[in-house]
Design a protein around this motif. Structure first.
Motif, PDB file in Angstrom:
ATOM      1  N   VAL A  51     -55.499   3.737  -7.895  1.00 39.70           N
ATOM      2  CA  VAL A  51     -55.719   4.408  -6.604  1.00 39.70           C
ATOM      3  C   VAL A  51     -54.444   4.378  -5.769  1.00 39.70           C
ATOM      4  CG1 VAL A  51     -56.961   4.222  -4.409  1.00 39.70           C
ATOM      5  CG2 VAL A  51     -58.208   4.042  -6.562  1.00 39.70           C
ATOM      6  N   MET A  52     -53.760   3.230  -5.768  1.00 42.15           N
ATOM      7  CA  MET A  52     -52.515   3.130  -5.000  1.00 42.15           C
ATOM      8  C   MET A  52     -51.454   4.083  -5.556  1.00 42.15           C
ATOM      9  SD  MET A  52     -52.860   1.190  -2.431  1.00 42.15           S
ATOM     10  CE  MET A  52     -51.167   0.923  -1.979  1.00 42.15           C
ATOM     11  N   ALA A  53     -51.368   4.166  -6.882  1.00 40.54           N
ATOM     12  CA  ALA A  53     -50.371   5.059  -7.487  1.00 40.54           C
ATOM     13  C   ALA A  53     -50.665   6.513  -7.161  1.00 40.54           C
ATOM     14  CB  ALA A  53     -50.342   4.851  -9.006  1.00 40.54           C
ATOM     15  N   VAL A  54     -51.942   6.892  -7.271  1.00 37.37           N
ATOM     16  CA  VAL A  54     -52.321   8.279  -6.971  1.00 37.37           C
ATOM     17  C   VAL A  54     -52.085   8.584  -5.498  1.00 37.37           C
ATOM     18  CG1 VAL A  54     -54.281   9.854  -6.834  1.00 37.37           C
ATOM     19  CG2 VAL A  54     -53.956   8.459  -8.871  1.00 37.37           C
ATOM     20  N   THR A  55     -52.482   7.664  -4.633  1.00 38.75           N
ATOM     21  CA  THR A  55     -52.297   7.869  -3.193  1.00 38.75           C
ATOM     22  C   THR A  55     -50.812   7.973  -2.859  1.00 38.75           C
ATOM     23  OG1 THR A  55     -54.307   6.613  -2.767  1.00 38.75           O
ATOM     24  CG2 THR A  55     -52.819   6.928  -0.921  1.00 38.75           C
ATOM     25  N   THR A  56     -50.010   7.083  -3.437  1.00 33.95           N
ATOM     26  CA  THR A  56     -48.566   7.124  -3.185  1.00 33.95           C
ATOM     27  C   THR A  56     -47.975   8.441  -3.661  1.00 33.95           C
ATOM     28  OG1 THR A  56     -48.466   4.723  -3.428  1.00 33.95           O
ATOM     29  CG2 THR A  56     -46.394   5.931  -3.612  1.00 33.95           C
ATOM     30  N   ALA A  57     -48.400   8.895  -4.840  1.00 28.36           N
ATOM     31  CA  ALA A  57     -47.888  10.161  -5.364  1.00 28.36           C
ATOM     32  C   ALA A  57     -48.270  11.324  -4.460  1.00 28.36           C
ATOM     33  CB  ALA A  57     -48.426  10.393  -6.783  1.00 28.36           C
ATOM     34  N   GLU A  58     -49.529  11.319  -3.992  1.00 23.23           N
ATOM     35  CA  GLU A  58     -49.965  12.408  -3.105  1.00 23.23           C
ATOM     36  C   GLU A  58     -49.212  12.384  -1.789  1.00 23.23           C
ATOM     37  OE1 GLU A  58     -54.170  12.145  -2.655  1.00 23.23           O
ATOM     38  OE2 GLU A  58     -54.577  12.792  -4.689  1.00 23.23           O
ATOM     39  N   ALA A  61     -45.657  13.571  -2.421  1.00 22.39           N
ATOM     40  CA  ALA A  61     -45.592  15.025  -2.632  1.00 22.39           C
ATOM     41  C   ALA A  61     -45.780  15.780  -1.326  1.00 22.39           C
ATOM     42  CB  ALA A  61     -46.660  15.440  -3.646  1.00 22.39           C
ATOM     43  N   THR A  62     -46.753  15.354  -0.531  1.00 25.60           N
ATOM     44  CA  THR A  62     -47.006  16.023   0.755  1.00 25.60           C
ATOM     45  C   THR A  62     -45.805  15.866   1.682  1.00 25.60           C
ATOM     46  OG1 THR A  62     -49.358  15.568   0.517  1.00 25.60           O
ATOM     47  CG2 THR A  62     -48.595  16.130   2.711  1.00 25.60           C
ATOM     48  N   THR A  63     -45.282  14.655   1.755  1.00 28.33           N
ATOM     49  CA  THR A  63     -44.130  14.411   2.630  1.00 28.33           C
ATOM     50  C   THR A  63     -42.923  15.235   2.194  1.00 28.33           C
ATOM     51  OG1 THR A  63     -44.921  12.166   3.013  1.00 28.33           O
ATOM     52  CG2 THR A  63     -42.629  12.618   3.568  1.00 28.33           C
ATOM     53  N   MET A  64     -42.674  15.265   0.884  1.00 31.10           N
ATOM     54  CA  MET A  64     -41.537  16.039   0.382  1.00 31.10           C
ATOM     55  C   MET A  64     -41.720  17.527   0.677  1.00 31.10           C
ATOM     56  SD  MET A  64     -39.293  14.014  -0.623  1.00 31.10           S
ATOM     57  CE  MET A  64     -38.195  15.177  -1.398  1.00 31.10           C
ATOM     58  N   ALA A  65     -42.940  18.034   0.529  1.00 26.73           N
ATOM     59  CA  ALA A  65     -43.189  19.449   0.818  1.00 26.73           C
ATOM     60  C   ALA A  65     -42.938  19.749   2.294  1.00 26.73           C
ATOM     61  CB  ALA A  65     -44.622  19.805   0.428  1.00 26.73           C
ATOM     62  N   GLU A  66     -43.412  18.859   3.163  1.00 28.78           N
ATOM     63  CA  GLU A  66     -43.215  19.075   4.602  1.00 28.78           C
ATOM     64  C   GLU A  66     -41.735  18.973   4.980  1.00 28.78           C
ATOM     65  OE1 GLU A  66     -45.773  16.327   6.586  1.00 28.78           O
ATOM     66  OE2 GLU A  66     -47.587  17.418   6.062  1.00 28.78           O
ATOM     67  N   VAL A  67     -41.051  17.975   4.412  1.00 27.31           N
ATOM     68  CA  VAL A  67     -39.619  17.824   4.719  1.00 27.31           C
ATOM     69  C   VAL A  67     -38.852  19.035   4.213  1.00 27.31           C
ATOM     70  CG1 VAL A  67     -37.554  16.482   4.135  1.00 27.31           C
ATOM     71  CG2 VAL A  67     -39.657  15.309   4.809  1.00 27.31           C
ATOM     72  N   THR A  68     -39.179  19.489   3.007  1.00 28.10           N
ATOM     73  CA  THR A  68     -38.495  20.668   2.449  1.00 28.10           C
ATOM     74  C   THR A  68     -38.734  21.894   3.328  1.00 28.10           C
ATOM     75  OG1 THR A  68     -38.764  19.773   0.225  1.00 28.10           O
ATOM     76  CG2 THR A  68     -38.295  22.124   0.403  1.00 28.10           C
ATOM     77  N   ALA A  69     -39.975  22.096   3.760  1.00 30.07           N
ATOM     78  CA  ALA A  69     -40.286  23.245   4.621  1.00 30.07           C
ATOM     79  C   ALA A  69     -39.519  23.156   5.932  1.00 30.07           C
ATOM     80  CB  ALA A  69     -41.790  23.306   4.874  1.00 30.07           C
ATOM     81  N   ALA A  70     -39.455  21.959   6.523  1.00 29.65           N
ATOM     82  CA  ALA A  70     -38.736  21.805   7.793  1.00 29.65           C
ATOM     83  C   ALA A  70     -37.243  22.057   7.609  1.00 29.65           C
ATOM     84  CB  ALA A  70     -38.973  20.395   8.352  1.00 29.65           C
TER      85      ALA A  70
END
Length: 91
Positions: A51-58, A61-70
């Protein structure tokens, strides 16, 4: 008299065997409880790790997508300002 002694010895033997059986069952139950506790702890540790690995990956991924968009939005703004300045200078 001998019959009473034989009956007494048989009775004592049966009592001792019953006590040994109870002790064996108690040991078996203790082993089963300890084994179940260990299995439960191991399973919970694995589930927590997954669960920790999946949560960390999600989250990553979300943070990287937001940073890339910004960053891309900033790059587009800078490019637009640069193009505007270039047009002003050339006109």
């Amino acid at each position: 008299m001998k019959e009473n002694a034989v009956i007494t010895i048989i009775s004592i033997t049966i009592i001792v065997l019953n006590m040994m059986m109870i002790i064996v069952l108690d040991i078996k139950n203790a082993i089963m409880v300890a084994t179940m506790a260990e299995v439960t702890a191991a399973v919970m540790a694995v589930i927590t790790a997954v669960v920790m690995a999946v949560t960390t990956a999600e989250v990553t991924a979300t943070t990287m997508a937001e940073v890339t968009a910004a960053v891309m939005a900033v790059v587009k703004d800078v490019a637009a300002v640069g193009a505007g300045c270039f047009n002003l200078i050339n006109n």
